[in-house]
Write a protein that holds these residues in place. Structure first.
Motif, PDB file in Angstrom:
ATOM      1  N   ILE A 163       0.829  -1.237  -0.067  1.00  0.00           N
ATOM      2  CA  ILE A 163       0.060   0.087  -0.083  1.00  0.00           C
ATOM      3  C   ILE A 163       0.877   1.413   0.141  1.00  0.00           C
ATOM      4  O   ILE A 163       0.785   2.013  -0.923  1.00  0.00           O
ATOM      5  CB  ILE A 163      -1.073  -0.131   1.073  1.00  0.00           C
ATOM      6  CG1 ILE A 163      -1.955  -1.070   0.956  1.00  0.00           C
ATOM      7  CG2 ILE A 163      -1.517   1.263   1.429  1.00  0.00           C
ATOM      8  CD1 ILE A 163      -2.895  -1.323   2.351  1.00  0.00           C
ATOM      9  N   PRO A 164       1.714   1.522   0.809  1.00  0.00           N
ATOM     10  CA  PRO A 164       2.652   2.568   0.549  1.00  0.00           C
ATOM     11  C   PRO A 164       3.489   2.787  -0.520  1.00  0.00           C
ATOM     12  O   PRO A 164       3.795   3.828  -1.068  1.00  0.00           O
ATOM     13  CB  PRO A 164       3.404   2.546   2.073  1.00  0.00           C
ATOM     14  CG  PRO A 164       3.448   1.113   2.510  1.00  0.00           C
ATOM     15  CD  PRO A 164       2.115   0.611   2.200  1.00  0.00           C
ATOM     16  N   ILE A 165       3.827   1.471  -0.908  1.00  0.00           N
ATOM     17  CA  ILE A 165       4.989   1.616  -2.242  1.00  0.00           C
ATOM     18  C   ILE A 165       3.937   2.238  -3.285  1.00  0.00           C
ATOM     19  O   ILE A 165       4.543   2.862  -4.074  1.00  0.00           O
ATOM     20  CB  ILE A 165       5.189   0.301  -2.432  1.00  0.00           C
ATOM     21  CG1 ILE A 165       6.137  -0.212  -1.450  1.00  0.00           C
ATOM     22  CG2 ILE A 165       5.674   0.003  -4.085  1.00  0.00           C
ATOM     23  CD1 ILE A 165       6.606  -1.659  -1.542  1.00  0.00           C
ATOM     24  N   ALA A 166       2.648   1.587  -3.437  1.00  0.00           N
ATOM     25  CA  ALA A 166       1.701   2.027  -4.503  1.00  0.00           C
ATOM     26  C   ALA A 166       1.508   3.528  -4.266  1.00  0.00           C
ATOM     27  O   ALA A 166       1.234   4.287  -5.365  1.00  0.00           O
ATOM     28  CB  ALA A 166       0.392   1.373  -4.454  1.00  0.00           C
ATOM     29  N   GLY A 167       1.234   4.115  -3.079  1.00  0.00           N
ATOM     30  CA  GLY A 167       0.897   5.618  -2.771  1.00  0.00           C
ATOM     31  C   GLY A 167       2.215   6.360  -3.049  1.00  0.00           C
ATOM     32  O   GLY A 167       1.994   7.277  -3.691  1.00  0.00           O
ATOM     33  N   LEU A 168       3.334   5.734  -2.932  1.00  0.00           N
ATOM     34  CA  LEU A 168       4.595   6.423  -3.220  1.00  0.00           C
ATOM     35  C   LEU A 168       4.606   6.821  -4.892  1.00  0.00           C
ATOM     36  O   LEU A 168       4.843   7.719  -5.216  1.00  0.00           O
ATOM     37  CB  LEU A 168       5.798   5.864  -2.870  1.00  0.00           C
ATOM     38  CG  LEU A 168       7.278   6.459  -3.299  1.00  0.00           C
ATOM     39  CD1 LEU A 168       7.346   7.904  -2.544  1.00  0.00           C
ATOM     40  CD2 LEU A 168       8.363   5.548  -2.716  1.00  0.00           C
ATOM     41  N   LEU A 169       4.340   5.678  -5.494  1.00  0.00           N
ATOM     42  CA  LEU A 169       4.351   5.845  -7.035  1.00  0.00           C
ATOM     43  C   LEU A 169       3.341   6.796  -7.589  1.00  0.00           C
ATOM     44  O   LEU A 169       3.751   7.641  -8.383  1.00  0.00           O
ATOM     45  CB  LEU A 169       4.233   4.225  -7.586  1.00  0.00           C
ATOM     46  CG  LEU A 169       3.995   4.392  -9.188  1.00  0.00           C
ATOM     47  CD1 LEU A 169       5.339   4.800  -9.901  1.00  0.00           C
ATOM     48  CD2 LEU A 169       3.816   2.700  -9.487  1.00  0.00           C
TER      49      LEU A 169
END
Length: 255
Positions: free
Chosen positions: A146-152
């Motif tokens: 979830i945070p990785i997708a948010g960062l992208l």
């Protein structure tokens, strides 16, 4: 680099305080969008689909929609909100009269966008858990996606928002970029079973595809070397776009 973590956190706290006043009006429409898709398509269309990707259709949908929720959370923060703060409210001009630098503004906005992605994606994950759609314990690894997708999507949205001349351009962003990603990124059907040849390579360009595959691998507990490619793509593209965003935010805020 002139980045200061305390100043970046000041930007984050400012956005969090503003969001605390209006969270009911902001979170409800964006959060419930993937929930409605889960029940209307997962339960409705899923009743006519025996299996997809070796599982029930609603189980196939669940991990992809977690990433869609995260994408929505980050995207709405770094598009309209940033443009309003930059162009109409002149919030960043006020910040720059303090010791805060453009790098701190960028870092604070990215941190807050990732936070909103975690709120949306995390709440949706809880909904899935309540309906028994999160296989334990493997699905817990999806919480790291979830945070990785948010960062992208924070990086993508910030670069776009800093480049457009007027707020009306966001209709193109959501209609011609976000919506096609939502529909053609392995969320509703497995691309590898419907595409072939060069189209499969074209599909690898889609940013949402990679977090979706990571989340699906976490839910199913089936890992392969493709996961490494998805991780490298997501983090690498995020870093590249944030580097571009740093250049853009310095240019916009110092001119």
């Amino acid at each position: 680099m002139s980045l200061s973590l305390p100043y970046a956190l000041s930007v984050w706290r400012r956005n969090a305080a503003m969001y605390k006043r209006t969270w009911k009006w902001n979170i409800l429409p964006n959060f419930f969008e993937p929930v409605f898709y889960l029940f209307s398509i997962g339960l409705g269309v899923g009743a006519y689909v025996s299996q997809m990707g070796g599982m029930s259709y609603i189980q196939f949908l669940a991990p992809g929609l977690v990433c869609v929720a995260a994408m929505n959370g980050a995207s709405f923060e770094v598009t309209y909100n940033i443009f309003v703060r930059l162009t109409f409210e002149k919030s960043y001009d006020a910040m720059l009269t303090t010791p805060i630098e453009p790098d701190d503004v960028l870092a604070g906005e990215v941190l807050w966008a990732v936070t909103r992605a975690c709120i949306y994606g995390g709440c949706f994950f809880i909904v899935l858990a309540l309906f028994g759609l999160t296989p334990w314990p493997s699905s817990l690894l999806a919480l790291f996606v979830i945070p990785i997708a948010g960062l992208l999507f924070a990086a993508i949205g910030i670069v776009f928002s800093l480049r457009i001349p007027n707020i009306d351009m966001f209709s193109f962003y959501f209609t011609l970029f976000v919506t096609p990603l939502f529909l053609f990124s392995d969320v509703f059907f497995p691309l590898k079973e419907r595409l072939s040849g060069v189209w499969l390579w074209v599909a690898e360009i889609l940013p949402l595809l990679h977090p979706v595959r990571l989340a699906r691998a976490a839910f199913s507990g089936q890992w392969s070397l493709v996961v490494l490619w998805d991780l490298v793509y997501t983090l690498g593209l995020s870093a590249l776009l944030l580097w571009w965003g740093r250049y853009s935010v310095r240019r916009r805020l110092t001119n």
